[in-house]
Design a protein around this motif. Structure first.
Motif, PDB file in Angstrom:
ATOM      1  N   HIS A   6       0.843  -1.307   0.084  1.00  0.00           N
ATOM      2  CA  HIS A   6      -0.199  -0.147   0.002  1.00  0.00           C
ATOM      3  C   HIS A   6       0.917   1.507   0.072  1.00  0.00           C
ATOM      4  CE1 HIS A   6       0.860  -0.671   4.376  1.00  0.00           C
ATOM      5  NE2 HIS A   6       0.809   0.768   4.441  1.00  0.00           N
ATOM      6  N   ASP A   7       0.149   2.508  -0.446  1.00  0.00           N
ATOM      7  CA  ASP A   7       0.879   3.565  -0.085  1.00  0.00           C
ATOM      8  C   ASP A   7      -0.441   4.582   0.241  1.00  0.00           C
ATOM      9  OD1 ASP A   7       2.304   5.812   0.224  1.00  0.00           O
ATOM     10  OD2 ASP A   7       2.613   6.218  -1.928  1.00  0.00           O
ATOM     11  N   VAL A   8      -0.511   4.712   1.373  1.00  0.00           N
ATOM     12  CA  VAL A   8      -1.760   5.607   1.868  1.00  0.00           C
ATOM     13  C   VAL A   8      -1.076   6.717   2.992  1.00  0.00           C
ATOM     14  CG1 VAL A   8      -3.346   3.788   1.528  1.00  0.00           C
ATOM     15  CG2 VAL A   8      -2.562   4.220   3.970  1.00  0.00           C
ATOM     16  N   LYS A   9      -2.060   7.578   3.465  1.00  0.00           N
ATOM     17  CA  LYS A   9      -1.581   8.813   4.242  1.00  0.00           C
ATOM     18  C   LYS A   9      -1.122   8.012   5.525  1.00  0.00           C
ATOM     19  CE  LYS A   9      -2.238  13.255   5.668  1.00  0.00           C
ATOM     20  NZ  LYS A   9      -3.126  14.305   5.871  1.00  0.00           N
ATOM     21  N   ASP A  10      -1.996   7.566   6.108  1.00  0.00           N
ATOM     22  CA  ASP A  10      -1.889   7.373   7.859  1.00  0.00           C
ATOM     23  C   ASP A  10      -3.006   6.037   8.192  1.00  0.00           C
ATOM     24  OD1 ASP A  10      -1.761   7.146  10.472  1.00  0.00           O
ATOM     25  OD2 ASP A  10      -2.470   8.993  10.875  1.00  0.00           O
TER      26      ASP A  10
END
Ligand code: ADE
Length: 421
Positions: A6-10
């Motif tokens: 994944h690559d998500v904010k938080d």
């Protein structure tokens, strides 16, 4: 839950995302019924899906449905500003779905996220605006033969894909979900109508009653915006390039004029055309002090912001999603959400009640292309009418609405030619 790529904010926002996804789910009974069936029948077993959609609570429920059907899903954003970061976090941490999306990501990150979704070697693509299909055709031609089929959610994407088909370069079949009646009659009209005004209001808090509001484009989205703005007491002006749509707008009770004239009188402008440079710096030169410009079409090209910037003596952010451009004579215009989709940037997109039907079409179209794998040419196809009708029937049933059934005599009458007056 094991963490997925994944690559998500938080990820810390996941709990809030889950609450909001469950709230949307309550308004998505058709998709819930499909998910329950998918869990048993697993029609997408093992299929790798790359979905490029607005990462919202409604999309999360579609992703859960595909996963229940056995698919391995990778999701990326279809717009840099439309991602709901809590939803992205919940998809990863709670539902185990690979997600690549961060609200406000720059262009490089946006495309890196599309690449990451395509690195999973999709057999099915699901687009809102055709960016994954376009990426595969342009940058990963070696992967095209791995793709069984794709679906496309939106008018703009369908236009791009028909252009690709016309050039003879479309490399796999596409189901144009946008063309289903249970999609565009409801999502584009009532969804865009409500969520666009929601976005303008959340961004600016202006009163629409009594304001002159210009809607550019009288397709299904423009119709919805004009209809709802009228309902809120705005004086609605429509601009069009198509004589039939212009005539329809006139007879629906709207004032129709060119953008050149509308620019002089309008106070709020909303573009919904799917085309570029609908409002330019030249139009802005004619505008009144305080004019507000927003776009609800798919891409951020409808308001030509560079040409407005060129004419501005200064610019500044005055509120979240509101940028002020001051002209040399002191007049100011306000551009909302960088000219990106105002409903998904400053509000939450269409309500779940309509996305239920759009995403039921996505889920059933995916099942359909897998069931009929190998039977299609490399063309853009409509959603089969039986699927469209089934979704309408299911939706009515969930609303506790019954409709009449033709009698045998009526069926006979409708299939005869000899019975007149
Ligand atoms: N497009 C418009 N509204 C949307 C929503 N709520 N979710 C996903 N895509 C959308």
């Amino acid at each position: 839950m094991t963490k997925v790529e994944h690559d998500v904010k938080d990820l810390g926002q996941a709990a809030e995302g889950v609450r909001r996804i469950e709230w949307a789910e309550r308004e998505m009974p058709v998709l819930r019924a499909i998910r329950a069936r998918f869990e048993k029948e697993r029609p997408l077993e093992g299929k790798r899906v790359a979905a490029c959609l607005h990462v919202t609570t409604e999309t999360a429920n579609l992703m859960r449905t595909l996963k229940s059907g056995g698919a391995q899903v990778a999701l990326c954003a279809s717009n840099p500003l439309s991602t709901q970061d809590d939803v992205a976090a919940a998809l990863v941490a709670e539902y185990g779905i690979s997600t690549y999306a961060i609200k406000g990501e720059d262009n490089d990150t946006y495309y890196a996220h599309i690449e990451a979704a395509c690195d999973t070697h999709p057999e099915l693509t699901m687009d809102d605006g055709a960016d994954v299909i376009s990426f595969l055709h342009g940058k990963r031609p070696e992967q095209l033969s791995e793709v069984i089929a794709g679906t496309e959610e939106t008018t703009t994407g369908v236009i791009r894909l028909k252009a690709l088909e016309k050039e003879g370069r479309l490399a796999y079949p596409i189901i144009a979900v946008n063309e289903a009646l249970t999609k565009h009659l409801f999502d584009n009209r009532y969804g865009t109508g409500q969520s666009t005004l929601d976005g303008v209001i959340r961004a600016t808090n202006v009163l629409l009653a009594g304001r002159r509001l210009v809607v550019a484009g009288y397709g299904w989205c423009g119709r919805g915006v004009a209809m709802r703005a009228k309902g809120m007491g705005a004086h609605v002006i429509v601009t069009e390039i198509d004589p039939l749509k212009a005539l329809e707008a006139v007879m629906d009770g709207f004032e129709v004029m060119t953008m050149e004239r509308a620019a002089e009188t309008g106070q709020v402008f909303i573009t919904a055309t799917g085309d570029k440079s609908v409002i330019t710096g030249e139009h802005v030169e004619r505008m009144r002090d305080g004019a507000i410009l927003a776009n609800t079409g798919h891409f951020n090209v409808e308001v030509d912001i560079p040409s407005i910037r060129e004419r501005a003596s200064s610019t500044r952010a005055v509120r979240e999603f509101v940028e002020e451009f001051e002209l040399s004579d002191g007049r100011r215009v306000y551009v909302l959400a960088e000219g990106r989709l105002i409903n998904l940037s400053a509000a939450e997109g269409h309500p779940a009640m309509v996305m239920d039907m759009s995403f039921a079409n996505q889920a059933l179209a995916s099942e359909y292309v897998i069931q009929h794998q190998g039977e299609f040419e490399h063309k853009v196809y409509d959603v089969p009418t039986p699927i469209d009708e089934e979704i309408a029937r299911l939706k009515l049933a969930t609303m506790d609405i019954e409709i009449d059934v033709l009698t045998e005599e009526q069926v006979r009458y409708l299939s005869s030619w000899d019975e007149g007056t």
